[in-house]
Scaffold this active site. Structure first.
Site, short mmCIF file in Angstrom:
data_model
loop_
_atom_site.label_atom_id
_atom_site.label_comp_id
_atom_site.label_asym_id
_atom_site.label_seq_id
_atom_site.Cartn_x
_atom_site.Cartn_y
_atom_site.Cartn_z
CD GLU A 300 0.71 5.60 -3.67
OE1 GLU A 300 1.71 6.35 -3.72
OE2 GLU A 300 -0.21 5.75 -2.85
CD GLU A 419 -0.86 3.35 0.64
OE1 GLU A 419 -0.95 4.60 0.64
OE2 GLU A 419 0.19 2.74 0.34
#
Length: 688
Positions: A300, A419
């Protein structure tokens, strides 16, 4: 996980898993010199899933001749199958011949390039695969000018075949909040990773694990940033255990992204030195490990005080530096699959386009893209009234998979959804999402991943698998996820049938979402219910009769009285809870902004959401664009204590002295109302 989700991570705790029928026409692609004038092509036809009367197929076309601008692929179904819906191509049938024509956005196929499309079809009797295709009138024999060599679909992925490697990783799971925990492996409540855990994941059908690792607290100072030997050995031990259990592994830099990498805009020299030092040590340590180990450079990625447009070139620099650095360390790293993220691992189109430009510029066929997906945000945390898996939630999901497929997969760039889940799902906070609505979301993710050839890695920080007992916290949810790796499961409009205790029992109906399955029957425990007596099915409407409900409700005391399973020709069964209830009753209350609870007789009902309005009808409290507040963050039911708890986070944004009307919505459809007024830190609640 992002820094936002990290704040709740201690509390908040699968596209090809089984074999699918693959027909490779022509086998191994032969080498073709640039500029070759001959025509040729190869087609891979894959039946991704099949059910009674229907199937989903994916078709990949590789051009072995001169570049093509505008393509038409034609074939004949040997068993009379029909295409009912297609994507990434227009499909028509005439005289028994089926033709797929390029979409407006994918007409070009360069020499040795590929294009993919897919479709849903119908069949009767059998579903034999086509045996011959032609591209723009040229028969696809697998090579140029000579018969193609034989091949086997069981050949393991080879270096240079990133699509096959990533496909072999499906399905995957994260071992979250563990090696990425700060400062140590068990700091966030999870036990040490064991080989038994990894063996269990493999026994359950998982093919890969993502190992999030935070390195910040485990290395020395500049200029060497030497990783602690014990920490590196521990990471290597877990990697080796996973590989020994026949799992693929995705290893990364995790919370380092917001701990120091995010300062890259203002501290380039130091961040780059640290980044290079860590990846040099990691790459060198693992350079002789098998290709089933893959690397992801940053979880991220985000950059402080930077807009998206300012961040794109920064992430491009770090992605390119990572690929070049790892490749230079040699060994198996020369061809290892490297996984590159979008900004924030977000799947908005501009972020996908920016990563596509980076990958195209690198000209490295051993790269994959990664994004994360936690669903439509209001649904994933239950605010703004999004309690159900409705059309808006579904379109957000489908749109995400469409974008990543069209941007990457259709261009033969594999995608790992590193994810996925819903943000606030947690066994410690039951009821944030209704279980049935959650099941619909999970079923849809599995289906879209399968037909779009996206590898998924569940975010599991302990909320799905109990790592102490190695048991699934919700076996039915896992059964549905596992079924989604190979087929679809049917669902229904609800997984609850509420019957008011104060009224006579009447028939109750649910709408079935068959998803290609056929209904087979209802079961209560070990007893099959009787069609026509206990239930009826008309089209997609399932009706439980009054006589069956009366028997199932028993003494009609409040609560769940029976669990009935609807069974289908494929996938996981659908569980229906039969619930006896009456409209909940709330009472007056006094308290403070830090401790306030409304006494509540739930009488068998279950909270869905809460609205908060000022006297003029405008939203009160947080989320000032909606009257609906966030489940558990702003309101929490305590069924044991018999209270509805209003959180300090709610009162922090309530106007002092203003009367707020609270409407509690329950899953039966019932509502209960009270009014609260805040005066400083004192709160008074009344029902009148």
């Amino acid at each position: 996980m992002s820094v936002r989700r990290l704040r709740t991570s201690r509390r908040r705790v699968g596209v090809i898993a089984a074999a699918v029928a693959v027909l490779l026409l022509g086998g191994v692609m032969m080498a073709v010199n640039a500029g070759a004038a001959a025509a040729g092509c190869r087609v891979a036809y894959t039946v991704a899933s099949q059910w009674q009367g229907g199937f989903t197929a994916n078709v990949a076309v590789t051009n072995l001749g001169d570049p093509v601008n505008g393509w038409r692929l034609a074939w004949t179904f040997p068993s009379g199958q029909q295409v009912t819906q297609a994507w990434n191509a227009s499909v028509s049938t005439s005289g028994g011949r089926t033709t797929a024509t390029n979409a407006s956005y994918n007409p070009a196929i360069p020499t040795n390039g590929s294009v993919s499309f897919g479709f849903n079809g119908s069949w009767a009797g059998s579903n034999a695969a086509p045996t011959s295709f032609d591209l723009n009138g040229v028969t696809c024999t697998g090579n140029v000018g000579q018969p193609s060599p034989s091949s086997s679909s069981s050949t393991p992925p080879q270096p240079g075949d990133a699509m096959a490697t990533v496909a072999a990783m499906q399905p995957g799971t994260n071992i979250g909040n563990t090696l990425d925990a700060i400062p140590d492996e068990t700091s966030w409540g999870n036990p040490l990773i064991t080989r038994e855990l990894l063996r269990h994941y493999r026994s359950q059908g998982y093919r890969s694990v993502r190992l999030p690792v935070t390195w910040t607290n485990h290395h020395g100072p500049a200029p060497d940033y030497t990783i602690d030997a014990a920490w590196l050995a521990r990471v290597r031990q877990v990697v080796d255990w996973a590989l020994a259990e026949d799992l693929y592994v995705l290893l990364n830099l995790h919370h380092d992204s917001w701990q120091w990498i995010n300062t890259y805009p203002s501290d380039k020299a130091n961040v780059l030195a640290r980044y290079r030092a860590l990846w040099t040590q990691i790459s060198t340590t693992f350079r002789d490990h098998p290709q089933r180990l893959t690397f992801e450079n940053i979880n991220e990625p985000q950059f402080a005080n930077s807009t998206d447009d300012q961040s794109y070139p920064l992430l491009h620099e770090l992605n390119v530096d990572f690929v070049n650095l790892v490749r230079r360390t040699g060994g198996n790293n020369a061809t290892r699959v490297l996984v590159l993220p979008t900004l924030f691992t977000n799947a908005d189109q501009p972020k996908l386009d920016a990563l596509l430009a980076t990958i195209n510029g690198l000209n490295d066929r051993n790269l994959a893209a990664t994004i994360h997906f936690y669903g439509f945000w209001p649904f994933s945390v239950n605010n703004s009234g999004f309690t159900r898996y409705n059309a808006e939630v579904e379109q957000d999901l489908i749109g995400t998979f469409d974008r990543v497929y069209n941007t990457f997969v259709a261009r033969r760039i594999p995608v790992i959804m590193g994810e996925w889940a819903v943000l606030n799902y947690d066994h410690n906070r039951p009821g944030v999402q209704n279980r049935g609505e959650l099941l619909k979301f999970f079923e849809a993710v599995g289906y879209q991943a399968r037909i779009r050839n996206v590898t998924t890695m569940l975010w599991d920080a302990g909320q799905f698998l109990n790592r102490q007992t190695l048991q699934w916290r919700d076996q039915g949810l896992f059964d549905l996820m596992k079924a989604s790796w190979t087929t679809r499961s049917a669902t229904a409009s609800s997984d609850q049938v509420f019957v008011a205790r104060s009224t006579a029992v009447t028939n109750r109906s649910l709408t079935l979402n068959l998803n290609g399955a056929s209904f087979q029957g209802l079961r209560h425990g070990n007893t099959n219910l009787v069609d026509g007596t206990d239930y009826t099915v008309s089209g997609s409407t399932l009706t439980l009769t009054a006589s069956a409900l009366t028997r199932l409700l028993g003494d009609r005391s409040y609560g769940v009285k029976a669990a009935v399973e609807a069974r289908f020709s494929q996938g996981a069964p659908w569980q229906i809870s039969v619930i006896s209830y009456d409209t909940p009753i709330v009472a007056n209350a006094n308290g403070t902004t830090s401790a306030f609870a409304v006494p509540t007789q739930f009488r068998g009902d279950i909270l869905a959401t809460m609205e908060a309005k000022y006297a003029d009808g405008t939203p009160a409290g947080p989320l000032n664009w909606t009257t609906y507040k966030e489940f558990w963050t702003h309101v929490q039911p305590d069924y044991t204590a018999g209270t509805l708890i209003l959180k300090p986070e709610f009162f922090a944004e309530v106007t002092d002295g203003a009367r707020v009307t609270l409407t509690f919505h329950f899953w039966s459809g019932a509502q209960a109302t009270c009014h609260v007024t805040k005066s400083g830190t004192t709160v008074t609640g009344t029902t009148t």
